[in-house]
Design a protein around this motif. Structure first.
Motif, PDB file in Angstrom:
ATOM      1  N   PRO A 133       0.784  -1.239   0.000  1.00 49.62           N
ATOM      2  CA  PRO A 133       0.000   0.000   0.000  1.00 49.62           C
ATOM      3  C   PRO A 133       0.813   1.285   0.000  1.00 49.62           C
ATOM      4  O   PRO A 133       0.306   2.329  -0.385  1.00 49.62           O
ATOM      5  N   LYS A 134       2.079   1.235   0.416  1.00 44.69           N
ATOM      6  CA  LYS A 134       2.896   2.448   0.429  1.00 44.69           C
ATOM      7  C   LYS A 134       3.401   2.834  -0.961  1.00 44.69           C
ATOM      8  O   LYS A 134       4.016   3.885  -1.136  1.00 44.69           O
ATOM      9  N   THR A 135       3.132   2.006  -1.964  1.00 47.22           N
ATOM     10  CA  THR A 135       3.485   2.348  -3.342  1.00 47.22           C
ATOM     11  C   THR A 135       2.709   3.604  -3.735  1.00 47.22           C
ATOM     12  O   THR A 135       1.489   3.630  -3.653  1.00 47.22           O
ATOM     13  N   SER A 136       3.440   4.633  -4.144  1.00 48.54           N
ATOM     14  CA  SER A 136       2.776   5.895  -4.485  1.00 48.54           C
ATOM     15  C   SER A 136       2.929   6.262  -5.951  1.00 48.54           C
ATOM     16  O   SER A 136       2.408   7.286  -6.385  1.00 48.54           O
ATOM     17  N   SER A 151      -6.400  -1.832 -15.085  1.00 49.99           N
ATOM     18  CA  SER A 151      -6.928  -1.412 -13.778  1.00 49.99           C
ATOM     19  C   SER A 151      -6.105  -2.000 -12.636  1.00 49.99           C
ATOM     20  O   SER A 151      -5.871  -1.337 -11.619  1.00 49.99           O
ATOM     21  N   GLN A 152      -5.670  -3.250 -12.793  1.00 46.48           N
ATOM     22  CA  GLN A 152      -4.867  -3.881 -11.743  1.00 46.48           C
ATOM     23  C   GLN A 152      -3.524  -3.180 -11.587  1.00 46.48           C
ATOM     24  O   GLN A 152      -3.053  -2.970 -10.473  1.00 46.48           O
ATOM     25  N   MET A 153      -2.902  -2.810 -12.707  1.00 46.41           N
ATOM     26  CA  MET A 153      -1.612  -2.109 -12.620  1.00 46.41           C
ATOM     27  C   MET A 153      -1.789  -0.754 -11.953  1.00 46.41           C
ATOM     28  O   MET A 153      -1.028  -0.390 -11.055  1.00 46.41           O
ATOM     29  N   VAL A 154      -2.810  -0.013 -12.366  1.00 44.84           N
ATOM     30  CA  VAL A 154      -3.080   1.293 -11.755  1.00 44.84           C
ATOM     31  C   VAL A 154      -3.373   1.135 -10.265  1.00 44.84           C
ATOM     32  O   VAL A 154      -2.868   1.881  -9.421  1.00 44.84           O
ATOM     33  N   GLY A 155      -4.156   0.115  -9.939  1.00 42.30           N
ATOM     34  CA  GLY A 155      -4.584  -0.099  -8.554  1.00 42.30           C
ATOM     35  C   GLY A 155      -3.468  -0.379  -7.573  1.00 42.30           C
ATOM     36  O   GLY A 155      -3.632  -0.179  -6.363  1.00 42.30           O
ATOM     37  N   ARG A 156      -2.312  -0.816  -8.063  1.00 47.88           N
ATOM     38  CA  ARG A 156      -1.194  -1.105  -7.155  1.00 47.88           C
ATOM     39  C   ARG A 156      -0.680   0.148  -6.466  1.00 47.88           C
ATOM     40  O   ARG A 156      -0.002   0.050  -5.448  1.00 47.88           O
ATOM     41  N   ALA A 157      -0.975   1.327  -7.020  1.00 52.38           N
ATOM     42  CA  ALA A 157      -0.357   2.548  -6.482  1.00 52.38           C
ATOM     43  C   ALA A 157      -1.343   3.588  -5.977  1.00 52.38           C
ATOM     44  O   ALA A 157      -0.933   4.690  -5.633  1.00 52.38           O
ATOM     45  N   ILE A 158      -2.626   3.273  -5.887  1.00 45.86           N
ATOM     46  CA  ILE A 158      -3.579   4.351  -5.561  1.00 45.86           C
ATOM     47  C   ILE A 158      -4.311   4.148  -4.239  1.00 45.86           C
ATOM     48  O   ILE A 158      -5.345   4.759  -4.007  1.00 45.86           O
ATOM     49  N   ARG A 159      -3.752   3.340  -3.350  1.00 42.18           N
ATOM     50  CA  ARG A 159      -4.379   3.182  -2.042  1.00 42.18           C
ATOM     51  C   ARG A 159      -4.229   4.479  -1.245  1.00 42.18           C
ATOM     52  O   ARG A 159      -3.163   5.071  -1.185  1.00 42.18           O
TER      53      ARG A 159
END
Length: 197
Positions: A133-136, A151-159
């Motif tokens: 989750p700290k991926t920004s 969407s999965q690739m984008v989702g890795r960095a938008i928490r």
């Protein structure tokens, strides 16, 4: 709403247009996504790779501490990590060819809670079942016309903060102008417009 409530980060989307000179003809059969042979050619394009490296370095210099790079091939992911490491960054590559114990160690190091900047280049393994989750920031250097994969690739960095992530995030998408594929999440919303009509 989810951004306002803090579950998703406030995201800055950037598109990097690239018009490469693929020397072999592009053949798209009836495959559900861009063929691996085309992805491999993109991964061998040194000018394209240099653009990805420059953008990744820019993200690091702008304060992003955890950056994912989605490469178009195994070889490209490895090459990007080696070059970034040679340029002084804490970078590694994780692919389907990475031995399990090494993959576990590299992912664990990437997830460490510290102030070091860490970059993880990958091909085909960090799109699902990966929670950092700290991926920004993410650099999407792997074109796709699969809305799910994009969407999965984008989702890795938008928490967002309430989901253990960050207030702000940056998604950089390499847009290969001579190939089909998603170039932004906004365009992804148009994917089913023909179904609604």
């Amino acid at each position: 709403y989810l951004t306002t409530e803090g579950y998703l980060a406030s995201v800055e989307f950037q598109s990097l247009e690239y018009t490469g000179d693929l020397k072999k003809p592009i053949v798209f059969s009836d495959s559900i996504d861009i063929p691996e042979s085309v992805l491999k050619l993109l991964g061998e394009d040194q000018a394209r790779n240099l653009m990805i490296i420059r953008e990744t370095e820019k993200l690091a210099k702008n304060g992003h501490k955890r950056i994912l790079v989605f490469a178009p091939s195994v070889e490209c992911a490895n090459q990007l990590a080696v070059i970034l490491k040679a340029r002084g960054y804490n970078a590694a590559s994780v692919t389907g060819n990475t031995p399990g114990n090494l993959r576990t160690r590299l992912i664990s190091e990437y997830k460490k809670i510290d102030d070091d900047t860490r970059i993880l280049c990958n091909f085909g393994v960090l799109t699902t079942g990966f929670d950092a989750p700290k991926t920004s920031a993410a650099v999407i250097g792997r074109p796709t016309y699969s809305l799910v994969l994009f969407s999965q690739m984008v989702g890795r960095a938008i928490r967002g903060p309430k989901a253990g992530g960050n207030k702000n995030a940056t998604i950089v998408t390499v847009v290969d102008t001579n190939l089909p594929g998603f170039d932004s999440v906004a365009n992804a919303f148009e994917n089913w417009e023909d179904v609604w009509e």
